[in-house]
Write an enzyme that holds these catalytic residues in place. Structure first.
Site, PDB file in Angstrom:
ATOM      1  N   ASP A  61      -4.044 -10.797  -1.661  1.00 51.56           N
ATOM      2  CA  ASP A  61      -4.430 -10.197  -0.380  1.00 51.56           C
ATOM      3  C   ASP A  61      -5.914  -9.845  -0.387  1.00 51.56           C
ATOM      4  O   ASP A  61      -6.500  -9.573  -1.438  1.00 51.56           O
ATOM      5  CB  ASP A  61      -3.593  -8.931  -0.183  1.00 51.56           C
ATOM      6  CG  ASP A  61      -3.563  -8.415   1.233  1.00 51.56           C
ATOM      7  OD1 ASP A  61      -4.557  -7.807   1.658  1.00 51.56           O
ATOM      8  OD2 ASP A  61      -2.541  -8.603   1.901  1.00 51.56           O
TER       9      ASP A  61
ATOM     10  N   HIS B 260       0.796  -1.230   0.000  1.00 50.23           N
ATOM     11  CA  HIS B 260       0.000   0.000   0.000  1.00 50.23           C
ATOM     12  C   HIS B 260       0.831   1.284   0.000  1.00 50.23           C
ATOM     13  O   HIS B 260       0.312   2.352  -0.351  1.00 50.23           O
ATOM     14  CB  HIS B 260      -0.919   0.048   1.232  1.00 50.23           C
ATOM     15  CG  HIS B 260      -1.970  -1.024   1.267  1.00 50.23           C
ATOM     16  ND1 HIS B 260      -2.873  -1.210   0.244  1.00 50.23           N
ATOM     17  CD2 HIS B 260      -2.264  -1.951   2.211  1.00 50.23           C
ATOM     18  CE1 HIS B 260      -3.690  -2.207   0.557  1.00 50.23           C
ATOM     19  NE2 HIS B 260      -3.341  -2.681   1.740  1.00 50.23           N
TER      20      HIS B 260
ATOM     21  N   ASP C 296      -4.899 -12.596   4.819  1.00 51.92           N
ATOM     22  CA  ASP C 296      -6.112 -12.029   5.412  1.00 51.92           C
ATOM     23  C   ASP C 296      -7.373 -12.391   4.646  1.00 51.92           C
ATOM     24  O   ASP C 296      -8.477 -12.033   5.048  1.00 51.92           O
ATOM     25  CB  ASP C 296      -5.993 -10.504   5.555  1.00 51.92           C
ATOM     26  CG  ASP C 296      -5.451  -9.808   4.328  1.00 51.92           C
ATOM     27  OD1 ASP C 296      -5.227 -10.478   3.303  1.00 51.92           O
ATOM     28  OD2 ASP C 296      -5.241  -8.585   4.392  1.00 51.92           O
TER      29      ASP C 296
ATOM     30  N   HIS D  66      -7.071  -7.139   0.551  1.00 56.76           N
ATOM     31  CA  HIS D  66      -7.141  -5.712   0.261  1.00 56.76           C
ATOM     32  C   HIS D  66      -6.479  -5.419  -1.088  1.00 56.76           C
ATOM     33  O   HIS D  66      -5.442  -6.000  -1.415  1.00 56.76           O
ATOM     34  CB  HIS D  66      -6.456  -4.911   1.373  1.00 56.76           C
ATOM     35  CG  HIS D  66      -7.058  -5.151   2.726  1.00 56.76           C
ATOM     36  ND1 HIS D  66      -6.716  -6.238   3.492  1.00 56.76           N
ATOM     37  CD2 HIS D  66      -7.985  -4.452   3.430  1.00 56.76           C
ATOM     38  CE1 HIS D  66      -7.405  -6.210   4.628  1.00 56.76           C
ATOM     39  NE2 HIS D  66      -8.176  -5.140   4.614  1.00 56.76           N
TER      40      HIS D  66
END
Length: 395
Positions: free
Chosen positions: A191, A155, A274, A193
């Protein structure tokens, strides 16, 4: 046309090859992760990389010959992507263990997501140094596999921390590949995200194709199927309760076809844990077996493979998942009972969340999750079709 370099390439000597590389996969780790924490109340208060290392060793999968301590990236290496003033601010924040209001606002430091903690410069600089080393080693070899579970910080932006990520290790690892002459890199992000920082870094670079599978409507609220971030980005946003059946479907009908069509010379896989059902920061329902199958299937797309970690906020599920990925990279079936030593590693873990106060017995006595099949929903079919359509249109 390929985008120009983000910053001048630093002059570096060729990497020293470990004795068993590239004949055997290389594991890059560090002891810094064992005692480092983002703070007691942060999701990254848990041990992750150290657990994966300890489990891999306890299972007999990680001999010393294929393990290497990660180097710390230099400020010059970090400046290949990150702004020098941001690098200096991050270094200063670690030294002072504080930031003033203006610095915090400018660089997104000292916030709930990106707190001040004792190793806040060294830890990400080491995980980034691992990715840079992986890129250089792979570029110098005709084939090879490097695993760095700490290097999935996808990120971070050039001048700003974001989403627990202070430095963008995947971007700098990919840049190391590109700087060494590789000109077709596929980045696959599994992921929960969206891999926004990596997508943004290479949106206008036709040497890198980024593909992200992530939960729709989840922070950072980007990566919609209809988004047009550039011809070289494919997004597969999936609905809550995304299951093993749906992951297998996306793999076969979208991810692998897109990857084959791109014909990469190198592949980078971000394996955030995750997306697993027992993780507290997503609503996805995968088993670790689904991620293991994805990594196994993707391995054949390119001769050079860099595998990094990512999210994952349940110490048992992330540790078991990442140790299993290392097994897969070595051609070992991870769906076996843990050795007594590995079970001991799992029983020593603690987690302050409610689920960790009375953990189920299978978190200690198994490495493989029970399969989590489910219905194949129309939403998943649509995002797969959209991905294929986009690649056909862009060639």
């Amino acid at each position: 046309m390929a985008a120009p370099p983000l910053h001048p390439m630093p002059t570096e000597s060729p990497p020293d090859f470990p004795p068993d590389f590239p004949a055997r996969p290389l594991f890059l780790g560090s002891e810094i992760y064992r005692g480092s924490s983002y703070g007691a109340k942060h999701p990254l208060a848990i041990p992750r990389v150290s657990t994966a290392i300890d489990l891999s060793r306890a299972m007999g999968w990680l001999p010393d010959a294929v393990y290497r301590d990660s180097p710390m990236a230099t400020p010059g290496e970090l400046a290949r992507f990150h702004a020098p003033d941001y690098i200096a601010a991050l270094h200063r924040a670690e030294a002072d263990q504080r930031v003033d209001a203006a610095t915090g606002e400018r660089y997104n430091l000292g916030r709930l997501e990106n707190p001040i903690f004792p190793e806040m410069y060294r830890r990400p600089a080491i995980s980034t140094g691992a990715a840079i080393l992986a890129g250089r080693l792979l570029a110098e070899a005709p084939a090879g596999i490097v695993y760095s579970p700490a290097s999935g910080t996808h990120h971070a932006r050039p001048g700003r921390a974001s989403g627990f990520c202070y430095l963008n290790a995947p971007v700098l690892g990919i840049l190391a590949l590109l700087d060494s002459g590789i000109d077709r890199v596929l980045y696959v992000d599994l992921d929960a995200h969206h891999g926004d920082g990596v997508e943004e870094a290479f949106a206008d670079d036709d040497r890198v194709l980024t593909l992200s599978v992530h939960e729709d409507g989840r922070w950072p609220f980007t990566g919609k199927a209809e988004d047009r971030p550039g011809a070289m980005a494919v997004n597969l946003p999936v609905p809550p309760e995304f299951n093993d059946t749906e992951m297998d479907y996306l793999l076969e009908t979208a991810i692998l076809p897109v990857g084959r069509a791109f014909r990469p010379q190198a592949l980078v896989i971000q394996t955030g844990a995750d997306a697993l059902a027992e993780d507290p920061l997503s609503r996805l329902e995968l088993s670790n077996g689904a991620l293991w199958r994805a990594v196994r299937a993707l391995m054949g797309l390119a001769p050079r493979l860099m595998v990094v970690g990512g999210g994952g906020y349940n110490p048992w599920s992330v540790g078991r998942c990442w140790a299993g990925i290392w097994a897969v990279l070595n051609g070992i079936d991870p769906a076996v009972p843990p050795t007594p030593q590995a079970e001991g590693v799992l029983r020593e873990l603690t987690w302050s969340r409610a689920a960790g106060r009375n953990p189920p017995e299978h978190w200690f006595t198994t490495l493989a999750d029970a399969p989590r099949p489910g219905p194949l929903r129309d939403e998943v079919r649509r995002v797969a079709a959209a991905a294929i359509t986009k690649m056909v249109r862009t060639g």
